[in-house]
Motif scaffolding. Structure first.
Motif, PDB file in Angstrom:
ATOM      1  N   ALA A  17       0.922  -1.219   0.020  1.00  0.00           N
ATOM      2  CA  ALA A  17      -0.133   0.076   0.009  1.00  0.00           C
ATOM      3  C   ALA A  17       0.822   1.153   0.075  1.00  0.00           C
ATOM      4  N   LEU A  20       1.251   2.655  -3.541  1.00  0.00           N
ATOM      5  CA  LEU A  20       0.061   3.112  -3.720  1.00  0.00           C
ATOM      6  C   LEU A  20      -0.496   4.354  -3.265  1.00  0.00           C
ATOM      7  N   ILE A  21      -0.169   4.677  -1.923  1.00  0.00           N
ATOM      8  CA  ILE A  21      -0.409   5.851  -1.258  1.00  0.00           C
ATOM      9  C   ILE A  21       0.378   7.000  -1.800  1.00  0.00           C
ATOM     10  N   VAL A  24      -1.231   7.761  -5.207  1.00  0.00           N
ATOM     11  CA  VAL A  24      -2.421   8.750  -4.933  1.00  0.00           C
ATOM     12  C   VAL A  24      -2.134  10.251  -4.683  1.00  0.00           C
ATOM     13  N   ASN A  28      -3.362  13.359  -6.513  1.00  0.00           N
ATOM     14  CA  ASN A  28      -4.215  14.273  -5.811  1.00  0.00           C
ATOM     15  C   ASN A  28      -3.608  15.658  -5.984  1.00  0.00           C
ATOM     16  N   GLY A 260     -15.570   1.315   0.257  1.00  0.00           N
ATOM     17  CA  GLY A 260     -14.991   2.610  -0.413  1.00  0.00           C
ATOM     18  C   GLY A 260     -15.951   3.378  -1.111  1.00  0.00           C
ATOM     19  N   PHE A 298      -8.076  13.308   0.863  1.00  0.00           N
ATOM     20  CA  PHE A 298      -8.028  12.111  -0.240  1.00  0.00           C
ATOM     21  C   PHE A 298      -7.111  11.013   0.468  1.00  0.00           C
ATOM     22  N   THR A 299      -6.154  11.506   0.917  1.00  0.00           N
ATOM     23  CA  THR A 299      -5.193  10.749   1.503  1.00  0.00           C
ATOM     24  C   THR A 299      -5.653   9.711   2.668  1.00  0.00           C
ATOM     25  N   SER A 302      -8.236   7.334   1.156  1.00  0.00           N
ATOM     26  CA  SER A 302      -7.513   6.132   0.442  1.00  0.00           C
ATOM     27  C   SER A 302      -6.899   5.454   1.656  1.00  0.00           C
ATOM     28  N   VAL A 305      -9.876   3.001   2.557  1.00  0.00           N
ATOM     29  CA  VAL A 305     -10.035   1.993   1.720  1.00  0.00           C
ATOM     30  C   VAL A 305      -9.201   0.934   1.636  1.00  0.00           C
ATOM     31  N   ILE A 306      -8.173   1.295   1.794  1.00  0.00           N
ATOM     32  CA  ILE A 306      -6.990   0.024   1.677  1.00  0.00           C
ATOM     33  C   ILE A 306      -7.109  -0.886   2.886  1.00  0.00           C
TER      34      ILE A 306
END
Length: 326
Positions: A17, A20-21, A24, A28, A260, A298-299, A302, A305-306
């Motif tokens: 993750a 991925l973060i 993101v 963003n 999510g 947004f962070t 995210s 959701v993960i």
């Protein structure tokens, strides 16, 4: 040994993750800064501000720096778990998000639990009586609920149950006249929660119902169900002990995905009902072009959701011991 496998799996998923973060955060950052509008214009408003004052504001918030410099400064703060400072609210973004998170989680968890429980129950009942009046009525209502836009349904229930019938309050999370603590406070919050939770859950309830109904119908026609009935197992044990346990895995996947979707969809519901959560904060931050709040939200969303996806995978092991984590 199985506990060790699960622990290693969780560590690997969390490690995956991290990049991925990072992606993101980059997306963003550039998308938000590429959007039209200037946060300084919002801060100044209709005030007849001098160019020197505007430049001082840009310098104060670091908006006079090149985009690359702003990105590096933001990544450096993120490495220290600092989400920045809100341009509009003039406070820490992390504190602002944490203050709004309980309201969103209350609304979302209530809607998710209600939609999951009722959707699965109705799906099981309808699957036991295929093509009956109960099945056809439930399917029609689920299709109607699945087709209604959240913002339209929210306004509709407000008009009917709040304005015309007066059964529920129109906006907010609690009344100013309500007690500050105790059962009176809890009842008041639940009274305000009813309409947004109903609006929030209807779409997901319809989705879970339809999937449960289909998977249960498929499972109830399999040979091991026929064998269980031939051995004299009660209908309740056949349906809930054997069929539902085998049909529930794809439903659990959809419930995890709904987490999510609910986070993303909270903007519409919380805006319609003026619910003081992260969704409404996101709406207000978009209006104000509050870059730090937008990127922080947004962070955090995210990450949530993960985490929900990891928890969903772990629930598989509880439901079906045959699931192996590698």
């Amino acid at each position: 040994m199985r506990g060790l496998d699960i622990s290693l799996y969780v560590v690997r998923r969390l490690a995956q993750a991290v990049p991925l973060i990072f992606v993101v955060i980059l997306l963003n950052f550039f998308l938000i800064h590429a959007a039209p509008g200037d946060p300084i214009d919002f801060l100044v408003g209709s005030m007849d501000a001098s160019p020197e004052y505007i430049e001082d504001l840009r310098r104060e918030f670091g908006l006079d720096q090149p985009l690359g410099t702003q990105l590096w400064a933001y990544l450096t703060r993120m490495a220290h778990f600092d989400l920045g400072y809100s341009l509009r609210y003039r406070q820490s973004v992390l504190d602002l998000i944490l203050s709004r998170m309980p309201a969103t989680l209350l609304l979302m968890v209530t809607a998710l639990v209600a939609s999951s429980a009722v959707g699965i129950l109705l799906g099981v009942i309808a699957a036991q009586r295929p093509y009956s009046a109960t099945d056809q009525t439930s399917t029609f209502l689920a299709l109607a609920g699945y087709s209604m836009p959240v913002f339209w349904l929210g306004q509709l229930v407000l008009i009917v149950f709040s304005l015309h019938l007066g059964w529920f309050p129109t906006q907010g999370m609690y009344s100013l006249r309500a007690p500050a603590e105790g059962w009176g406070r809890i009842v008041d919050v639940l009274h305000h929660l009813a309409l947004p939770a109903f609006t929030y859950s209807l779409y997901h309830l319809a989705l879970i119902f339809r999937l449960t109904r289909i998977k249960m119908q498929e499972t109830l026609s399999l040979d091991f169900i026929v064998t269980a009935r031939a051995k004299g197992a009660s209908e309740g044990r056949v349906v809930y002990g054997h069929a539902l346990r085998n049909a529930i895995l794809p439903v659990v996947t959809v419930i995890g995905m709904n987490f999510g979707f609910m986070l993303a969809g909270s903007v519409l519901t919380e805006t319609v009902f003026a619910w003081p959560g992260m969704g409404r904060l996101l709406y207000e931050a978009i209006q104000a072009r509050d870059y730090p709040v937008l990127m922080g939200l947004f962070t955090v969303l995210s990450l949530m959701v993960i985490a929900a996806n990891v928890v969903t995978d772990l629930i598989y092991a509880v439901i079906d011991p045959r699931v192996v984590y590698r």
